[in-house]
Design a protein around this motif. Structure first.
Motif, PDB file in Angstrom:
ATOM      1  N   LYS A 169       4.598 -24.347  24.294  1.00  0.00           N
ATOM      2  CA  LYS A 169       4.558 -23.063  23.591  1.00  0.00           C
ATOM      3  C   LYS A 169       5.702 -22.147  24.011  1.00  0.00           C
ATOM      4  O   LYS A 169       6.231 -21.404  23.187  1.00  0.00           O
ATOM      5  N   ASP A 200      15.326 -29.335  16.838  1.00  0.00           N
ATOM      6  CA  ASP A 200      13.951 -28.879  17.072  1.00  0.00           C
ATOM      7  C   ASP A 200      13.593 -27.701  16.160  1.00  0.00           C
ATOM      8  O   ASP A 200      12.467 -27.617  15.661  1.00  0.00           O
ATOM      9  N   SER A 253       0.486 -21.731  17.900  1.00  0.00           N
ATOM     10  CA  SER A 253      -0.205 -22.759  18.676  1.00  0.00           C
ATOM     11  C   SER A 253      -0.344 -24.044  17.879  1.00  0.00           C
ATOM     12  O   SER A 253      -0.224 -25.144  18.423  1.00  0.00           O
ATOM     13  N   ARG A 254      -0.559 -23.944  16.577  1.00  0.00           N
ATOM     14  CA  ARG A 254      -0.673 -25.126  15.716  1.00  0.00           C
ATOM     15  C   ARG A 254       0.685 -25.825  15.572  1.00  0.00           C
ATOM     16  O   ARG A 254       0.772 -27.041  15.570  1.00  0.00           O
ATOM     17  N   ALA A 259       3.134 -25.758  17.808  1.00  0.00           N
ATOM     18  CA  ALA A 259       3.385 -26.401  19.098  1.00  0.00           C
ATOM     19  C   ALA A 259       2.611 -27.705  19.207  1.00  0.00           C
ATOM     20  O   ALA A 259       3.146 -28.734  19.644  1.00  0.00           O
ATOM     21  N   GLU A 260       1.367 -27.688  18.782  1.00  0.00           N
ATOM     22  CA  GLU A 260       0.523 -28.884  18.832  1.00  0.00           C
ATOM     23  C   GLU A 260       1.063 -29.980  17.905  1.00  0.00           C
ATOM     24  O   GLU A 260       1.161 -31.136  18.288  1.00  0.00           O
ATOM     25  N   ALA A 261       1.408 -29.602  16.683  1.00  0.00           N
ATOM     26  CA  ALA A 261       1.882 -30.579  15.698  1.00  0.00           C
ATOM     27  C   ALA A 261       3.199 -31.230  16.115  1.00  0.00           C
ATOM     28  O   ALA A 261       3.419 -32.411  15.850  1.00  0.00           O
ATOM     29  N   LEU A 262       4.063 -30.476  16.770  1.00  0.00           N
ATOM     30  CA  LEU A 262       5.367 -30.996  17.177  1.00  0.00           C
ATOM     31  C   LEU A 262       5.381 -31.508  18.611  1.00  0.00           C
ATOM     32  O   LEU A 262       6.389 -32.049  19.063  1.00  0.00           O
ATOM     33  N   GLY A 263       4.279 -31.317  19.321  1.00  0.00           N
ATOM     34  CA  GLY A 263       4.224 -31.778  20.706  1.00  0.00           C
ATOM     35  C   GLY A 263       5.215 -31.047  21.593  1.00  0.00           C
ATOM     36  O   GLY A 263       5.842 -31.640  22.472  1.00  0.00           O
ATOM     37  N   ARG A 264       5.371 -29.761  21.358  1.00  0.00           N
ATOM     38  CA  ARG A 264       6.328 -28.948  22.105  1.00  0.00           C
ATOM     39  C   ARG A 264       5.599 -27.910  22.942  1.00  0.00           C
ATOM     40  O   ARG A 264       4.562 -27.400  22.532  1.00  0.00           O
TER      41      ARG A 264
END
Length: 177
Positions: free
Chosen positions: A85, A56, A75-76, A78-83
Motif C-alpha cells: 500500500k 507499475d 486497498s483493492r 493494492a490487493e489486485a496488483l499484489g503491491r
C-alpha cells in the motif's frame, strides 16, 4: 541394501523433465511466468514512451480502465496488483499529479480512498492501447513455441484434451506465423 537403486542426486542419474520432477501444472506455471516477464520487459520502455508513466503505474491505469465508470479503493488496487500500500500511495500520487486519476475520500470511512481514471487518462489509454496490445502479441509469439503452447494449454480449463478448441487453434496459428 546393495540392491537399492542409486539415489536421484547421485552422479550418473540424469533427472530430466520427462522423469516428472515437476508436474505439468508447475511446468506450465513457470513457462507462464517466463512469458509474463518477457512481455513486461518489452512493455516497460513502450509504456514510458507512450504514456510517460512507469510500468507499475500503467498496471494501475489498466486496472482502473477495466472498471468503467467506477472507482476502486486503494486497498483493492493494492490487493489486485499484489503491491504494498505504501508503494501504491506514491504511484497514485504520481498519476494524480499527471491528471490521469482522481482521488477522493470514501464516504463514511475517513481512511478509505477511492481512485478513478480522469477523462484525460481514459483518452490516453484509448490512444495507446492498440500499440501496447500489439507489443504484447509480439512478445507472446516470440516467447512461446509450439511445445510451450501445449503445456500452457493444460492450465486452461477444458482445453487440455481438446485439440480442436479455439485456444488450440489460436496457439497453432500463432506458432506458424
Amino acid at each position: 541394501m546393495a540392491d537399492s537403486p542409486a539415489p536421484a542426486d547421485q552422479p550418473g542419474h540424469d533427472r530430466t523433465v520427462e522423469d516428472g520432477l515437476l508436474p505439468p501444472e508447475l511446468r506450465a506455471w513457470m513457462q507462464l511466468l517466463a512469458a509474463a516477464g518477457a512481455i513486461e520487459q518489452r512493455l516497460r520502455s513502450r509504456v514510458k514512451d507512450a504514456l510517460g508513466v512507469t510500468h507499475d503505474e500503467f498496471l494501475v491505469l489498466c486496472l482502473l480502465a477495466d472498471q468503467p465508470g467506477a472507482a476502486l479503493r486503494m486497498s483493492r488496487i493494492a490487493e489486485a496488483l499484489g503491491r504494498p500500500k505504501t508503494r501504491l500511495t506514491y504511484q497514485i500520487a504520481c498519476l494524480h499529479h499527471a491528471d490521469l486519476v482522481t482521488r477522493r475520500s470514501v464516504c463514511g470511512d475517513k481512511r478509505g480512498i477511492e481512485v478513478a481514471l480522469t477523462d484525460k487518462g481514459r483518452q490516453l489509454l484509448r490512444e495507446v492501447s492498440p500499440t501496447l496490445a500489439e507489443t504484447v502479441t509480439e512478445a507472446v509469439q516470440h516467447m512461446v513455441d509450439h511445445r510451450q503452447c501445449e503445456t500452457l494449454r493444460g492450465l486452461l480449463p477444458g482445453t487440455a484434451d481438446t485439440a480442436g478448441s479455439d485456444t488450440a487453434q489460436r496457439c497453432d496459428s500463432d506458432h506458424r506465423k
